[in-house]
Design an enzyme around this catalytic site. Structure first.
Site, PDB file in Angstrom:
ATOM      1  CG  ASP A   8      -1.931  -1.094   1.230  1.00  0.00           C
ATOM      2  OD1 ASP A   8      -2.395  -1.456   0.138  1.00  0.00           O
ATOM      3  OD2 ASP A   8      -2.273  -1.599   2.314  1.00  0.00           O
ATOM      4  CG  ASP A  46     -11.404  -1.654  -0.927  1.00  0.00           C
ATOM      5  OD1 ASP A  46     -10.656  -2.646  -1.009  1.00  0.00           O
ATOM      6  OD2 ASP A  46     -11.055  -0.506  -1.261  1.00  0.00           O
TER       7      ASP A  46
END
Length: 253
Positions: A11, A130
């Site tokens: 990330d 997500d």
């Protein structure tokens, strides 16, 4: 039998690898290129790099970061964040990516999945979802987990497959960064709705969590960040545990 894959996730924010809990409280973990190379040498089957603030900041992917990271790799490399058009996709591929992960842009324009798949092939398109539990279902979130969409995660995964996605990257927002285990119920629900591979993400903490998500969650691959970045687990050691549990994985000779 197809090998189950272990994927290391980077990330990235402001050109650095970060990691938090439930998508917040981020801390610095290092250089993307250096960490990607280290994970590849340690036995990871693939690397995923997600530019986690590109969509929220309304900018494109950090192409130089992608280029430097790709130069360190000899395994498949997926990039996500800030990809909104075919031109964006082409630019990321030109920098060395093998696959693209699209999330918010696909929600805004589902035809983008079809367009990228038609141009570059379904094998190069990963639909990133997500999801957070909302009552009896899982809701899809966008813009790095900041905004609910009202979309049902199971239905969206099925639509993504129909539109040309070759894989689903499924992140449980409830489990992300907690190291308490993958959401096997969510993963199994999505896996039962699609015929394409499902990558489970969010919650990895122990080797048993990986065994669980492959056996109960029916995942084709499992992705983790914190436990690899901060030395909690060695990838090859993890794979040996999986192999001993009867899960087919690629082991280093």
């Amino acid at each position: 039998m197809l090998k189950r894959r272990i994927i290391a996730c980077l990330d990235v924010r402001d050109g650095r690898v970060v990691k938090g809990v439930n998508f917040v409280n981020l801390r610095d973990a290092g250089s993307p290129a250096e960490m990607a190379g280290a994970h590849a040498k340690a036995g990871a089957d693939e690397i995923v790099l997600l530019d986690i603030t590109a969509t929220y900041e309304g900018r494109g992917t950090l192409l130089e970061t992608v280029r430097k990271t790709a130069a360190e790799l000899f395994i498949p490399f997926t990039v996500g964040g800030g990809i909104r058009t075919l031109d964006d996709a082409r630019a990321v591929f030109d920098c060395g990516a093998d696959k693209l992960a699209i999330n918010s842009a696909a929600i805004a324009d589902p035809d983008l999945i079809t367009k990228i798949a038609a141009r570059f092939g379904s094998q190069a398109v990963v639909l990133a979802i997500d999801a957070r539990r909302t009552g009896s279902r899982w809701e899809v979130f966008k813009t790095g987990g900041r905004t609910g969409t009202g979309l049902d995660a199971e239905q969206w995964a099925a639509e993504g497959e129909k539109r040309g996605a070759g894989e689903i990257l499924l992140t449980s927002m409830d489990c992300d960064g907690t190291q308490t285990g993958f959401d096997c119920e969510l993963t199994a629900a999505i896996a039962s709705r699609v015929s394409i591979p499902v990558i489970a993400s969010g919650g990895a903490g122990t080797a048993e969590h990986f065994v669980d998500v492959f056996q109960r969650g029916h995942a084709d691959a499992a992705l983790a960040a914190s436990i690899f970045h901060f030395g909690v687990h060695d990838v090859n050691e993890l794979k040996r545990t999986l192999s001993a549990a009867g899960i087919p994985v690629r082991l280093e000779c």
